[in-house]
Design an enzyme around this catalytic site. Structure first.
Site, PDB file in Angstrom:
ATOM      1  N   GLU A   1      26.423  43.074  38.013  1.00  0.00           N
ATOM      2  CA  GLU A   1      26.289  41.688  38.728  1.00  0.00           C
ATOM      3  C   GLU A   1      24.919  41.780  39.595  1.00  0.00           C
ATOM      4  O   GLU A   1      24.553  40.300  39.709  1.00  0.00           O
ATOM      5  CB  GLU A   1      27.625  41.336  39.448  1.00  0.00           C
ATOM      6  CG  GLU A   1      28.786  41.178  38.654  1.00  0.00           C
ATOM      7  CD  GLU A   1      30.104  41.201  39.142  1.00  0.00           C
ATOM      8  OE1 GLU A   1      30.035  41.222  40.375  1.00  0.00           O
ATOM      9  OE2 GLU A   1      31.064  41.378  38.683  1.00  0.00           O
TER      10      GLU A   1
ATOM     11  N   TYR B   1      31.305  36.414  33.920  1.00  0.00           N
ATOM     12  CA  TYR B   1      32.959  36.349  33.638  1.00  0.00           C
ATOM     13  C   TYR B   1      33.362  36.812  32.415  1.00  0.00           C
ATOM     14  O   TYR B   1      34.512  36.449  31.932  1.00  0.00           O
ATOM     15  CB  TYR B   1      33.611  35.072  34.168  1.00  0.00           C
ATOM     16  CG  TYR B   1      33.826  34.675  35.537  1.00  0.00           C
ATOM     17  CD1 TYR B   1      34.345  35.781  36.505  1.00  0.00           C
ATOM     18  CD2 TYR B   1      33.262  33.673  36.344  1.00  0.00           C
ATOM     19  CE1 TYR B   1      34.496  35.512  37.754  1.00  0.00           C
ATOM     20  CE2 TYR B   1      33.395  33.495  37.539  1.00  0.00           C
ATOM     21  CZ  TYR B   1      34.038  34.370  38.432  1.00  0.00           C
ATOM     22  OH  TYR B   1      34.208  34.310  39.753  1.00  0.00           O
TER      23      TYR B   1
ATOM     24  N   HIS C   1      34.051  35.501  45.316  1.00  0.00           N
ATOM     25  CA  HIS C   1      33.812  36.491  44.445  1.00  0.00           C
ATOM     26  C   HIS C   1      33.355  37.593  45.009  1.00  0.00           C
ATOM     27  O   HIS C   1      32.467  37.737  45.916  1.00  0.00           O
ATOM     28  CB  HIS C   1      32.856  35.960  43.232  1.00  0.00           C
ATOM     29  CG  HIS C   1      32.758  37.316  42.403  1.00  0.00           C
ATOM     30  ND1 HIS C   1      33.474  37.657  41.287  1.00  0.00           N
ATOM     31  CD2 HIS C   1      31.675  38.350  42.593  1.00  0.00           C
ATOM     32  CE1 HIS C   1      33.113  38.851  40.714  1.00  0.00           C
ATOM     33  NE2 HIS C   1      31.987  39.140  41.223  1.00  0.00           N
TER      34      HIS C   1
ATOM     35  N   LYS D   1      31.464  30.565  46.370  1.00  0.00           N
ATOM     36  CA  LYS D   1      32.012  29.995  45.079  1.00  0.00           C
ATOM     37  C   LYS D   1      31.608  28.518  45.593  1.00  0.00           C
ATOM     38  O   LYS D   1      31.575  28.079  46.877  1.00  0.00           O
ATOM     39  CB  LYS D   1      33.311  29.958  44.481  1.00  0.00           C
ATOM     40  CG  LYS D   1      33.464  31.475  43.863  1.00  0.00           C
ATOM     41  CD  LYS D   1      34.792  31.448  43.198  1.00  0.00           C
ATOM     42  CE  LYS D   1      35.128  32.929  42.765  1.00  0.00           C
ATOM     43  NZ  LYS D   1      36.476  32.801  42.118  1.00  0.00           N
TER      44      LYS D   1
ATOM     45  N   ASN E   1      39.385  30.002  44.917  1.00  0.00           N
ATOM     46  CA  ASN E   1      39.507  30.862  45.703  1.00  0.00           C
ATOM     47  C   ASN E   1      38.478  31.237  46.780  1.00  0.00           C
ATOM     48  O   ASN E   1      38.377  32.320  47.364  1.00  0.00           O
ATOM     49  CB  ASN E   1      40.381  31.997  45.356  1.00  0.00           C
ATOM     50  CG  ASN E   1      39.689  32.744  44.077  1.00  0.00           C
ATOM     51  OD1 ASN E   1      38.416  32.230  43.959  1.00  0.00           O
ATOM     52  ND2 ASN E   1      40.170  33.728  43.531  1.00  0.00           N
TER      53      ASN E   1
ATOM     54  N   ARG F   1      36.383  43.984  49.064  1.00  0.00           N
ATOM     55  CA  ARG F   1      37.422  43.456  48.561  1.00  0.00           C
ATOM     56  C   ARG F   1      38.572  43.246  49.549  1.00  0.00           C
ATOM     57  O   ARG F   1      39.538  42.618  49.315  1.00  0.00           O
ATOM     58  CB  ARG F   1      38.054  44.301  47.307  1.00  0.00           C
ATOM     59  CG  ARG F   1      36.786  44.243  46.194  1.00  0.00           C
ATOM     60  CD  ARG F   1      37.237  43.254  45.163  1.00  0.00           C
ATOM     61  NE  ARG F   1      38.528  43.204  44.584  1.00  0.00           N
ATOM     62  CZ  ARG F   1      38.547  42.466  43.366  1.00  0.00           C
ATOM     63  NH1 ARG F   1      37.877  41.514  42.808  1.00  0.00           N
ATOM     64  NH2 ARG F   1      39.633  42.460  42.695  1.00  0.00           N
TER      65      ARG F   1
HETATM   66  P1  DAT Z   1      38.839  38.410  41.443  1.00  0.00           P
HETATM   67  O1  DAT Z   1      38.087  37.084  41.633  1.00  0.00           O
HETATM   68  O2  DAT Z   1      39.946  38.470  42.505  1.00  0.00           O
HETATM   69  O3  DAT Z   1      38.305  39.657  41.046  1.00  0.00           O
HETATM   70  P2  DAT Z   1      39.730  38.019  38.701  1.00  0.00           P
HETATM   71  O4  DAT Z   1      38.649  38.985  38.166  1.00  0.00           O
HETATM   72  O5  DAT Z   1      41.052  38.723  38.011  1.00  0.00           O
HETATM   73  O6  DAT Z   1      39.996  38.045  40.203  1.00  0.00           O
HETATM   74  O7  DAT Z   1      39.410  36.857  38.123  1.00  0.00           O
HETATM   75  C1  DAT Z   1      38.322  36.023  38.533  1.00  0.00           C
HETATM   76  C2  DAT Z   1      38.473  34.658  38.868  1.00  0.00           C
HETATM   77  O8  DAT Z   1      39.237  33.713  37.677  1.00  0.00           O
HETATM   78  C3  DAT Z   1      39.317  34.653  40.099  1.00  0.00           C
HETATM   79  O9  DAT Z   1      38.750  34.567  41.170  1.00  0.00           O
HETATM   80  C4  DAT Z   1      40.030  33.200  40.008  1.00  0.00           C
HETATM   81  C5  DAT Z   1      40.133  33.015  38.465  1.00  0.00           C
HETATM   82  N1  DAT Z   1      41.508  33.376  37.923  1.00  0.00           N
HETATM   83  C6  DAT Z   1      42.149  34.542  37.995  1.00  0.00           C
HETATM   84  N2  DAT Z   1      43.327  34.226  37.475  1.00  0.00           N
HETATM   85  C7  DAT Z   1      43.575  33.296  37.111  1.00  0.00           C
HETATM   86  C8  DAT Z   1      44.735  32.449  36.850  1.00  0.00           C
HETATM   87  N3  DAT Z   1      45.899  32.961  36.513  1.00  0.00           N
HETATM   88  N4  DAT Z   1      44.708  31.139  36.728  1.00  0.00           N
HETATM   89  C9  DAT Z   1      43.660  30.562  37.001  1.00  0.00           C
HETATM   90  N5  DAT Z   1      42.544  30.925  37.560  1.00  0.00           N
HETATM   91  C10 DAT Z   1      42.445  32.299  37.764  1.00  0.00           C
HETATM   92 MG    MG Z   2      36.999  40.004  39.219  1.00  0.00          MG
END
Ligand code: DAT
Ligand code: MG
Length: 132
Positions: A126, A49, A115, A9, A112, A85
Site C-alpha cells: 500500500e 481494495y 483505513h 477516508k 468507518n 490497528r
Molecule cells: P478493515 O478496513 O478493518 O481492514 P476490511 O479490509 O475487511 O476491513 O474491509 C475493507 C473495508 O470494506 C472496510 O473498512 C469497510 C468495508 N466493509 C467491510 N465489510 C463490509 C460490509 N460487511 N459491508 C459494507 N462494507 C464493508
Molecule cells: Mg483491510
C-alpha cells in the site's frame, strides 16, 4: 521499528477529523514519515481494495473511497501494523471499543473513517501504491 499505511477516508476528511486522528497516532508515539491529501482514482481504489473484489460491497466501497479527498500517511513505530490497528478498532464501528478511533468517531461499517494496513506485506504494498 516498522511502517504502516493509514488513511483518513473521505467521511473523516469531510467531518474535519484529520487533526483528531493524527493526534491519536502522535500521542501513541508514531512518527509521521509521509502524509498527503489526495483524490483517489478509481483504478487505484480497485487495486488497493483488490482482495475484496468478489464481495457484494466492493462497488460501494470503491464509490465511497473515491467520493472525496483522503488523507494518506506512512507511520513508523514499534509493531506499526498491530499498534495502528489496535488504535483504529474493529472494522464495524458498532463492534469497536470506546477509546478506539472507530469506536469513538464512527457508527457505520460502510463509512468507518479510517483505513490501516492489516500485515507488513500489505503495508509495503500500500505504501508503494500511494507514495511510489
Ligand atoms: P478493515 O478496513 O478493518 O481492514 P476490511 O479490509 O475487511 O476491513 O474491509 C475493507 C473495508 O470494506 C472496510 O473498512 C469497510 C468495508 N466493509 C467491510 N465489510 C463490509 C460490509 N460487511 N459491508 C459494507 N462494507 C464493508
Ligand atoms: Mg483491510
Amino acid at each position: 521499528m516498522s511502517r504502516t499505511f493509514v488513511m483518513v477516508k473521505p467521511d473523516g476528511v469531510e467531518r474535519g477529523l484529520i487533526g483528531e486522528i493524527v493526534a491519536r497516532f502522535e500521542c501513541k508515539g508514531f512518527k509521521i514519515k509521509e502524509a498527503k491529501l489526495m483524490q483517489i482514482e478509481r483504478s487505484l481504489a480497485e487495486t488497493h481494495y483488490g482482495e475484496h473484489k468478489e464481495r457484494p460491497f466492493f462497488g460501494d466501497l470503491v464509490d465511497f473511497i473515491t467520493s472525496g479527498p483522503v488523507f494518506a500517511m506512512v507511520l513508523e513505530g514499534k509493531d506499526a501494523v498491530k499498534n495502528a490497528r489496535s488504535l483504529i478498532g474493529k472494522t464495524n464501528p458498532a463492534d469497536a471499543e470506546p477509546g478506539t478511533i472507530r469506536g469513538d468517531l464512527a457508527m457505520d461499517v460502510s463509512s468507518n473513517i479510517i483505513h490501516g494496513s492489516d500485515s507488513d506485506e500489505s503495508a509495503e504494498r500500500e505504501i508503494k501504491l500511494f507514495f511510489q
